[in-house]
Structure formats: structure tokens, C-alpha cells
Motif scaffolding. Structure first.
Motif, short mmCIF file in Angstrom:
data_model
loop_
_atom_site.label_atom_id
_atom_site.label_comp_id
_atom_site.label_asym_id
_atom_site.label_seq_id
_atom_site.Cartn_x
_atom_site.Cartn_y
_atom_site.Cartn_z
N LEU A 1 0.83 -1.20 0.00
CA LEU A 1 0.00 0.00 0.00
C LEU A 1 0.87 1.25 0.00
CD1 LEU A 1 -2.75 -1.10 2.56
CD2 LEU A 1 -2.90 -1.08 0.05
N THR A 2 1.96 1.22 0.75
CA THR A 2 2.88 2.35 0.79
C THR A 2 3.44 2.64 -0.60
OG1 THR A 2 3.52 1.92 3.08
CG2 THR A 2 5.08 3.15 1.74
N LEU A 3 3.91 1.60 -1.28
CA LEU A 3 4.48 1.78 -2.61
C LEU A 3 3.41 2.26 -3.60
CD1 LEU A 3 6.75 -1.38 -2.74
CD2 LEU A 3 7.52 0.99 -2.63
N ALA A 4 2.20 1.71 -3.49
CA ALA A 4 1.13 2.14 -4.38
C ALA A 4 0.82 3.62 -4.20
CB ALA A 4 -0.11 1.29 -4.15
N LEU A 5 0.75 4.07 -2.95
CA LEU A 5 0.49 5.48 -2.69
C LEU A 5 1.63 6.36 -3.20
CD1 LEU A 5 -0.98 5.51 0.95
CD2 LEU A 5 -2.24 5.67 -1.20
N LEU A 6 2.86 5.97 -2.90
CA LEU A 6 4.01 6.78 -3.33
C LEU A 6 4.05 6.95 -4.84
CD1 LEU A 6 6.77 5.33 -0.97
CD2 LEU A 6 6.07 7.73 -1.07
N HIS A 7 3.69 5.91 -5.56
CA HIS A 7 3.76 5.94 -7.03
C HIS A 7 2.43 6.32 -7.68
CE1 HIS A 7 7.90 4.47 -7.58
NE2 HIS A 7 7.69 3.92 -6.40
N GLY A 8 1.43 6.67 -6.88
CA GLY A 8 0.17 7.14 -7.44
C GLY A 8 -0.64 6.09 -8.16
N VAL A 9 -0.38 4.82 -7.88
CA VAL A 9 -1.09 3.74 -8.58
C VAL A 9 -2.60 3.87 -8.39
CG1 VAL A 9 -1.41 1.24 -8.71
CG2 VAL A 9 0.89 2.19 -8.44
N HIS A 10 -3.01 4.20 -7.18
CA HIS A 10 -4.44 4.30 -6.90
C HIS A 10 -5.10 5.41 -7.71
CE1 HIS A 10 -2.38 7.18 -4.44
NE2 HIS A 10 -3.49 7.68 -3.94
N ARG A 11 -4.40 6.53 -7.84
CA ARG A 11 -4.96 7.64 -8.60
C ARG A 11 -5.04 7.32 -10.09
NH1 ARG A 11 -5.21 12.96 -6.53
NH2 ARG A 11 -4.69 13.14 -4.31
N PHE A 12 -3.99 6.71 -10.62
CA PHE A 12 -4.00 6.33 -12.04
C PHE A 12 -5.14 5.34 -12.32
CE2 PHE A 12 0.79 7.21 -12.03
CZ PHE A 12 0.62 8.48 -12.57
N ASP A 13 -5.27 4.35 -11.44
CA ASP A 13 -6.30 3.34 -11.63
C ASP A 13 -7.69 3.96 -11.58
OD1 ASP A 13 -7.05 0.32 -11.61
OD2 ASP A 13 -8.16 1.13 -9.91
#
Length: 334
Positions: free
Chosen positions: A119-131
Motif C-alpha cells: 500500500l505504501t508503494l502504491a500510494l508513493l507511485h500514485g497507482v491508486h490515482r491512475f487506476d
């Protein structure tokens, strides 16, 4: 021969007890299973299951050891829980009756630590926003226009609670190059040095961390410990990860902070579970949500089953339990 009641439906039993573990459990005593299709969340069903049981293995949805259940279980002496928190199952009456309690929370530490890292890595790299952007149909250029992204290497990560899951997470983020601050009143200087972290007060941690990950238990002192004031201390663009308990955070204050766009958050736990379909968290592009499944790996559940098996064996041999929950600790097992 001792009677071991397994208060869990077949699907749950299979998750925690693969064939070799189940065979070993069978060798310890005579297993008593609930009738097919019976709901062990029903006190009458549980009472019937425990009539001549010496040990009960509990899982999700099991009814508590109420006075009525205990009255039907005169031989019961051990509750072995496949999870961490025993609060839904254990009662003051059961302790008073001499029923000992053990749990398998240790099995979950690495799985929760890994999910918190993911979850930390996903947030740092904006994965959630892109998805979120791509799934809601915005154009390509708009989807790419996410806030600045960061790497974990060199980032300051604040960990609230040096619990088992907190320590697992610390090891993982440090291995990827993060500098770690820890807020935990019970962590001494020697332990902090061994973990390779710096001790900090909560306010200092919140103001100085790019990522804040929660790993504290639910205690009177920790309920609502992250409220509007604390969230306001986090710098703009900071990230919050909660794989611990929702009670640590004032959910209304968090919703307000997320709506403002100041921070992003990844949440595995919620005040109301299941999370209602219409809950505003579900519509926020800066919220990454998982349905309380951080500990739910195959390996974690099998480790839990192995711990329960070993604890029952120790109990039946008259040996000391390694994961026993004492009555005075019941309020700190959240």
C-alpha cells in the motif's frame, strides 16, 4: 481422549488446517465438528458443540463464550483462536471459569507488513490515482496529471506502534532504503537501535514523515489518536496507511482531510464493516481501499493453524503456552 471442538465451517477449516496439519490435530484428540450447515455464530449451536469439549478452536463468526454457552460446556479448559484479537469470543465469565486462551496473531505479522508495504508503494507511485482515473473514463492526459510521485528509498516513514506487524513493516521498508521514525511509548533506546529506527513523539513523527503507517493496538489511550489535529500536522502530500484498526483514526476527520486533497490514504479497516456501498471513501481518487484482508495470505493462515496445533499440543501435555492471553491483557488485544 480429549475432545477438541472446531467451531468453524469447512471453508475456514481448510484455510487454516491443510491436510497435514489437520491430520496432526486429529492425532491430539477426538475432533468434534458442527453439524453441516450449522452456524457457530448461534449460541445454541456453539453450546451443543461444546457439550463434552476440553478444547475449542475458534474462527471468524464464532459466538462468544457467554454464561449460557459455558453452562453447557463443563469440561472446557482452552480456547485456541486462529486469529489475533480474542475479544469477540472470550468473556470475563470464561476466564472466571478457568478457560485459558491462546491466539495466533504472530502468524499474521509478515503478511500485514507486506500489505502495508504494498500500500505504501502504491500510494508513493500514485497507482491508486491512475487506476481510479482510467476506470472512471477520464482522458489519457488528465489521467497522467497525478500529483508528484516519490520513491521509498530515502523517504522518512513514520511507524505508529512497534508491534509485531509494525516490526515486520519496519524491516521491509528499511530494506528498501527508508529512514524510519517510530512512536511507541514502550519502545526503549536499545530496542530502537536493534531495529535501526529513531524514536519520536507522535507529533514529531506526523510532521516529519512522508508516509505514516499505523500498527498500534486499540487501547483507551489509542482510540482516536489520529484526529483532525493530528492529520493537520501531516505535511501536504503526505500518505497515511492503516492496516491496524479503524478505531485508531477519527474517520470523519480523515474523510475531511481526504476531501481537502491534502493527503492520500490506504485503508484496510473501517468503522463499519462491510464498508457500505455508498460510503464516500469509495468515491475518492486519493483513497486506496482493501476489504480488511491484510492478513489473508495462504501462508499466514497456514502459520496460524500450525500455531494453534502447537498450542493445543502443549496444553494437552501440560506444558506452558507460548501465546496465552491473560485476563488482564484482554483489553490490549485489539
Amino acid at each position: 481422549m480429549s475432545v477438541i471442538a472446531v467451531a468453524a465451517p469447512p471453508a475456514v477449516r481448510e484455510m487454516f488446517f491443510p491436510p497435514e496439519t489437520w491430520a496432526a490435530l486429529t492425532s491430539l484428540g477426538r475432533l468434534r465438528l458442527p453439524p453441516e450447515g450449522a452456524d457457530v455464530g448461534d449460541e445454541a449451536v456453539l453450546a451443543g458443540l461444546l457439550t463434552d469439549a476440553d478444547v475449542v478452536v475458534t474462527g471468524w463468526g464464532c459466538a462468544p463464550l457467554s454464561a449460557a454457552v459455558l453452562a453447557s460446556a463443563p469440561r472446557l479448559r482452552l480456547l485456541a483462536h486462529t486469529g489475533a484479537s480474542v475479544k469477540p469470543f472470550v468473556t470475563r465469565e470464561s476466564f472466571a471459569r478457568g478457560v485459558r486462551v491462546t491466539q495466533a496473531g504472530e502468524a499474521m505479522a509478515h503478511a500485514v507488513g507486506e500489505q502495508a508495504l504494498a500500500l505504501t508503494l502504491a500510494l508513493l507511485h500514485g497507482v491508486h490515482r491512475f487506476d481510479h482515473a482510467l476506470r472512471t473514463g477520464v482522458d489519457w492526459a488528465t489521467a497522467k496529471a497525478a500529483p508528484p510521485r516519490r520513491e521509498l528509498r530515502g523517504a522518512v516513514v513514520g511507524v505508529v506502534g512497534a508491534s509485531r506487524t509494525g516490526r515486520a513493516y519496519i524491516g521491509l521498508v528499511r530494506a528498501l532504503g527508508a529512514r524510519v521514525l517510530v512512536a511507541d511509548p514502550y519502545l526503549d533506546a536499545e530496542e530502537a537501535a536493534a531495529l535501526g529506527v529513531e524514536r519520536a513523539g507522535l507529533d514529531e513523527l506526523l510532521t516529519g514523515s512522508a508516509v505514516v503507517s499505523l500498527h498500534a493496538p486499540v487501547l483507551p489511550a489509542t482510540v482516536g489518536m489520529i484526529g483532525a489535529r493530528e492529520l493537520a500536522l501531516m505535511p501536504a502530500g503526505a500518505l497515511l496507511v492503516n492496516t491496524a484498526r479503524s478505531a485508531l483514526v477519527d474517520e470523519a476527520a480523515l474523510l475531511g482531510a481526504l476531501r481537502s486533497g491534502r493527503i492520500d490514504a490506504a485503508l484496510d479497516v473501517f468503522d463499519e464493516e462491510p464498508l457500505p456501498i455508498g460510503h464516500p471513501f469509495r468515491r475518492l481518487p486519493n483513497a486506496l481501499l482493501t476489504p480488511h484482508e491484510a492478513a489473508g495470505t495462504v501462508e499466514s493462515r497456514r502459520r496460524a493453524g500450525a500455531i494453534v496445533l502447537a498450542e493445543i499440543g502443549r496444553f494437552l501435555r501440560g506444558e506452558a503456552l507460548r501465546h496465552e492471553v491473560q485476563p488482564e491483557l484482554l483489553d490490549s488485544t485489539g
